[in-house]
Design a protein around this motif. Structure first.
Motif, PDB file in Angstrom:
ATOM      1  N   VAL A  23      32.828  10.471  26.535  1.00 56.00           N
ATOM      2  CA  VAL A  23      31.986   9.947  27.973  1.00 56.00           C
ATOM      3  C   VAL A  23      31.295   8.986  28.605  1.00 56.00           C
ATOM      4  CG1 VAL A  23      29.347  10.132  27.736  1.00 56.00           C
ATOM      5  CG2 VAL A  23      29.942  11.685  26.083  1.00 56.00           C
ATOM      6  N   GLY A  24      31.819   9.304  29.562  1.00 52.52           N
ATOM      7  CA  GLY A  24      30.799   7.901  30.887  1.00 52.52           C
ATOM      8  C   GLY A  24      29.009   7.659  31.000  1.00 52.52           C
ATOM      9  N   ILE A  25      29.574   6.691  30.813  1.00 51.32           N
ATOM     10  CA  ILE A  25      28.446   5.988  31.478  1.00 51.32           C
ATOM     11  C   ILE A  25      27.839   4.952  33.098  1.00 51.32           C
ATOM     12  CG2 ILE A  25      25.520   5.443  31.534  1.00 51.32           C
ATOM     13  CD1 ILE A  25      25.993   6.435  28.577  1.00 51.32           C
ATOM     14  N   GLY A  26      28.076   5.256  34.034  1.00 48.16           N
ATOM     15  CA  GLY A  26      28.000   4.201  35.001  1.00 48.16           C
ATOM     16  C   GLY A  26      29.491   4.928  35.440  1.00 48.16           C
ATOM     17  N   THR A  27      30.526   5.515  34.732  1.00 46.41           N
ATOM     18  CA  THR A  27      31.300   6.197  35.351  1.00 46.41           C
ATOM     19  C   THR A  27      32.026   7.331  35.125  1.00 46.41           C
ATOM     20  OG1 THR A  27      33.749   4.934  34.534  1.00 46.41           O
ATOM     21  CG2 THR A  27      32.751   4.801  32.563  1.00 46.41           C
ATOM     22  N   PRO A  28      32.773   7.818  36.003  1.00 51.49           N
ATOM     23  CA  PRO A  28      33.100   9.403  36.239  1.00 51.49           C
ATOM     24  C   PRO A  28      34.536   9.442  35.008  1.00 51.49           C
ATOM     25  CG  PRO A  28      33.394   8.563  38.580  1.00 51.49           C
ATOM     26  CD  PRO A  28      33.523   7.004  37.920  1.00 51.49           C
ATOM     27  N   LEU A  29      35.258   8.121  34.840  1.00 48.67           N
ATOM     28  CA  LEU A  29      36.757   8.333  34.181  1.00 48.67           C
ATOM     29  C   LEU A  29      36.129   7.276  33.204  1.00 48.67           C
ATOM     30  CD1 LEU A  29      38.979   7.758  37.058  1.00 48.67           C
ATOM     31  CD2 LEU A  29      38.292   9.995  36.135  1.00 48.67           C
ATOM     32  N   PRO A  30      35.748   8.405  31.686  1.00 50.05           N
ATOM     33  CA  PRO A  30      36.042   7.175  30.843  1.00 50.05           C
ATOM     34  C   PRO A  30      37.108   6.303  30.104  1.00 50.05           C
ATOM     35  CG  PRO A  30      34.824   9.498  30.030  1.00 50.05           C
ATOM     36  CD  PRO A  30      35.364   9.692  31.595  1.00 50.05           C
ATOM     37  N   HIS A  31      36.978   5.085  29.515  1.00 56.70           N
ATOM     38  CA  HIS A  31      38.852   4.955  29.078  1.00 56.70           C
ATOM     39  C   HIS A  31      39.200   6.629  28.430  1.00 56.70           C
ATOM     40  CE1 HIS A  31      42.117   2.716  27.668  1.00 56.70           C
ATOM     41  NE2 HIS A  31      42.044   2.458  28.209  1.00 56.70           N
ATOM     42  N   SER A  32      39.897   6.638  28.126  1.00 56.53           N
ATOM     43  CA  SER A  32      40.603   7.802  26.822  1.00 56.53           C
ATOM     44  C   SER A  32      40.776   6.892  25.161  1.00 56.53           C
ATOM     45  CB  SER A  32      42.122   7.657  27.231  1.00 56.53           C
ATOM     46  OG  SER A  32      43.196   6.600  27.158  1.00 56.53           O
ATOM     47  N   SER A  33      40.840   5.974  25.133  1.00 60.70           N
ATOM     48  CA  SER A  33      40.291   5.492  23.793  1.00 60.70           C
ATOM     49  C   SER A  33      39.345   5.107  23.564  1.00 60.70           C
ATOM     50  CB  SER A  33      41.447   3.745  24.052  1.00 60.70           C
ATOM     51  OG  SER A  33      40.565   2.840  24.743  1.00 60.70           O
ATOM     52  N   ALA A  34      38.368   5.631  24.566  1.00 57.29           N
ATOM     53  CA  ALA A  34      36.934   5.225  24.370  1.00 57.29           C
ATOM     54  C   ALA A  34      35.578   6.043  23.914  1.00 57.29           C
ATOM     55  CB  ALA A  34      35.574   4.078  24.551  1.00 57.29           C
ATOM     56  N   LYS A  35      35.090   6.240  22.211  1.00 62.50           N
ATOM     57  CA  LYS A  35      34.447   8.168  22.808  1.00 62.50           C
ATOM     58  C   LYS A  35      33.680   7.679  23.850  1.00 62.50           C
ATOM     59  CE  LYS A  35      34.039  12.148  20.809  1.00 62.50           C
ATOM     60  NZ  LYS A  35      34.750  13.330  21.341  1.00 62.50           N
ATOM     61  N   VAL A  36      32.415   6.275  24.021  1.00 62.10           N
ATOM     62  CA  VAL A  36      31.885   6.607  24.706  1.00 62.10           C
ATOM     63  C   VAL A  36      32.314   4.977  25.847  1.00 62.10           C
ATOM     64  CG1 VAL A  36      29.648   5.961  25.023  1.00 62.10           C
ATOM     65  CG2 VAL A  36      29.882   7.427  23.083  1.00 62.10           C
ATOM     66  N   ASP A  37      32.269   5.656  27.308  1.00 59.51           N
ATOM     67  CA  ASP A  37      32.348   4.037  27.665  1.00 59.51           C
ATOM     68  C   ASP A  37      31.057   3.648  28.603  1.00 59.51           C
ATOM     69  OD1 ASP A  37      33.528   2.669  29.946  1.00 59.51           O
ATOM     70  OD2 ASP A  37      35.598   3.339  30.223  1.00 59.51           O
ATOM     71  N   ILE A  38      30.767   2.932  28.604  1.00 58.68           N
ATOM     72  CA  ILE A  38      29.893   2.266  29.131  1.00 58.68           C
ATOM     73  C   ILE A  38      29.859   1.559  30.763  1.00 58.68           C
ATOM     74  CG2 ILE A  38      27.290   1.363  29.672  1.00 58.68           C
ATOM     75  CD1 ILE A  38      26.831   2.045  26.920  1.00 58.68           C
ATOM     76  N   THR A  39      29.935   1.458  31.871  1.00 64.31           N
ATOM     77  CA  THR A  39      30.003   0.599  32.649  1.00 64.31           C
ATOM     78  C   THR A  39      29.421   0.205  33.764  1.00 64.31           C
ATOM     79  OG1 THR A  39      32.959   1.632  32.539  1.00 64.31           O
ATOM     80  CG2 THR A  39      31.574   0.406  35.123  1.00 64.31           C
ATOM     81  N   SER A  40      28.800  -0.997  33.660  1.00 66.32           N
ATOM     82  CA  SER A  40      27.896  -1.994  34.743  1.00 66.32           C
ATOM     83  C   SER A  40      28.015  -3.691  34.528  1.00 66.32           C
ATOM     84  CB  SER A  40      26.319  -1.398  33.246  1.00 66.32           C
ATOM     85  OG  SER A  40      25.566  -1.858  34.490  1.00 66.32           O
ATOM     86  N   THR A  41      27.786  -3.888  35.633  1.00 65.73           N
ATOM     87  CA  THR A  41      27.652  -5.443  36.398  1.00 65.73           C
ATOM     88  C   THR A  41      26.668  -5.542  36.177  1.00 65.73           C
ATOM     89  OG1 THR A  41      28.029  -4.846  38.740  1.00 65.73           O
ATOM     90  CG2 THR A  41      29.785  -4.741  36.974  1.00 65.73           C
ATOM     91  N   THR A  42      25.238  -4.676  36.036  1.00 64.20           N
ATOM     92  CA  THR A  42      23.988  -5.611  36.248  1.00 64.20           C
ATOM     93  C   THR A  42      22.934  -5.441  34.543  1.00 64.20           C
ATOM     94  OG1 THR A  42      23.070  -3.317  36.660  1.00 64.20           O
ATOM     95  CG2 THR A  42      23.908  -4.647  38.685  1.00 64.20           C
ATOM     96  N   SER A  43      23.377  -4.443  33.897  1.00 60.79           N
ATOM     97  CA  SER A  43      22.568  -4.871  32.832  1.00 60.79           C
ATOM     98  C   SER A  43      23.568  -4.025  31.522  1.00 60.79           C
ATOM     99  CB  SER A  43      21.531  -2.900  32.796  1.00 60.79           C
ATOM    100  OG  SER A  43      22.375  -1.945  32.738  1.00 60.79           O
ATOM    101  N   GLY A  44      23.020  -4.540  30.534  1.00 61.08           N
ATOM    102  CA  GLY A  44      24.220  -4.590  28.868  1.00 61.08           C
ATOM    103  C   GLY A  44      23.975  -3.638  28.049  1.00 61.08           C
ATOM    104  N   LEU A  45      24.050  -3.022  26.822  1.00 57.56           N
ATOM    105  CA  LEU A  45      23.711  -2.624  25.808  1.00 57.56           C
ATOM    106  C   LEU A  45      22.565  -3.080  24.255  1.00 57.56           C
ATOM    107  CD1 LEU A  45      24.757   0.358  24.253  1.00 57.56           C
ATOM    108  CD2 LEU A  45      26.639  -1.308  22.849  1.00 57.56           C
TER     109      LEU A  45
END
Length: 300
Positions: A23-45
């Protein structure tokens, strides 16, 4: 026709999420090693934030469970057997050993609870416990405690920004039980049978023995413990009796009777009075020379 289409869209979305390998949040191409890939340069988890007491109340935490501890301002992870903390420290510090804990209950004016932690040089302490209890004292004291203060109290030592592992102490505060500590407590606990003789134990399990006393359960709201009783014949000056671990009783109230030297005679010593922990006193006196009566109470 709009409602079925809306339900169908929700159903298809749910299937897509369930079937997704990553699952990718903020990215259409989640990394293959991550079940959930969150990409952001303005906010965090942002993970759940809670106090140590709330964290300890989590039932059956999973290994690897993460929370942010608001009590210690550290990231916490459950490693399968206990919670461990990750704290940023500048400069690096050495984790102190966990303090040794114990507790003590003192039965004086009220029941007080002392939480005790062993001394770790230069360390500060953080205590948490039932009812959102929090203290930074090494050996804090809680006054006027009851059964609601029973539970597990946790302490950690902080040495230069590094926290020790938790130490816990299980505290049991018993409910008030007979013999009660004063006539007022007898009255408050619904154990009064009216004016008369009762048995009290002013300091609970302390050094003073349980003792008989006379309780006035009706005058000025009731709950009065007799601590001084001198009835003697006019014109006589019998010796006073100072009682250190017993109290006088009341027998006659008839002027002219002489009770000097009997179990009804005497007054409580200062030390015994301090153990009784009174908040008001009441004086009553009569003499045969005139009809005036000395009768007043005071909280001074």
């Amino acid at each position: 026709m709009k409602y079925p289409l809306l339900l169908l869209a929700l159903f298809v979305w749910g299937v897509n999420l369930a079937q997704a390998q990553n699952v990718g949040i903020g990215t259409p191409l989640p990394h293959s090693s991550a079940k959930v890939d969150i990409t952001s340069t303005t906010s965090g988890l942002l993970i759940p934030r809670m106090s140590t007491e709330q964290r300890n109340a989590i039932a059956g935490p999973a290994t690897g469970l993460l929370v942010y501890n608001l009590t210690t301002n550290c990231l916490n992870m459950y490693n399968g057997t206990k919670w461990v903390e990750f704290c940023a420290t500048v400069p690096p510090c050495t984790q102190p050993g966990a303090p040794v804990t114990s507790y003590n209950l003192a039965y004086t004016c009220d029941t007080s609870l002392s939480l005790l932690a062993s001394t770790i040089p230069s360390a500060t302490y953080v205590w948490t416990g039932p009812n959102n209890y929090f203290s930074t004292a090494q050996n804090p004291v809680l006054g006027d405690v009851g059964p609601g203060h029973s539970g597990t109290y946790t302490v950690r030592a902080n040495l230069g920004g590094c926290y020790s592992d938790e130490s816990q102490v299980a505290v049991t505060v018993p409910a008030a039980a007979a013999p009660y500590r004063s006539c007022l407590e007898i009255l408050q606990m619904g154990a009064s049978t009216g004016n008369g003789a009762y048995t009290i134990d002013p300091d609970g399990p302390g050094a003073l023995p349980a003792m008989n006393c006379y309780c006035d359960m009706t005058t000025n709201g009731g709950g009065w413990t007799l601590v001084l009783n001198y009835l003697h014949q006019a014109g006589t000056t019998p010796a006073l009796t100072i009682r250190t671990n017993t109290l006088p009783l009341q027998n006659s109230t008839t002027l002219g009777d002489n009770e000097s030297g009997s179990l009804y005679w005497g007054h409580a010593a200062n030390g015994l009075m301090n153990s009784l922990c009174f908040t008001e006193f009441r004086m009553y006196g009569r003499i045969s020379k005139h009809a005036r009566v000395l009768h007043f109470k005071s909280s001074h």
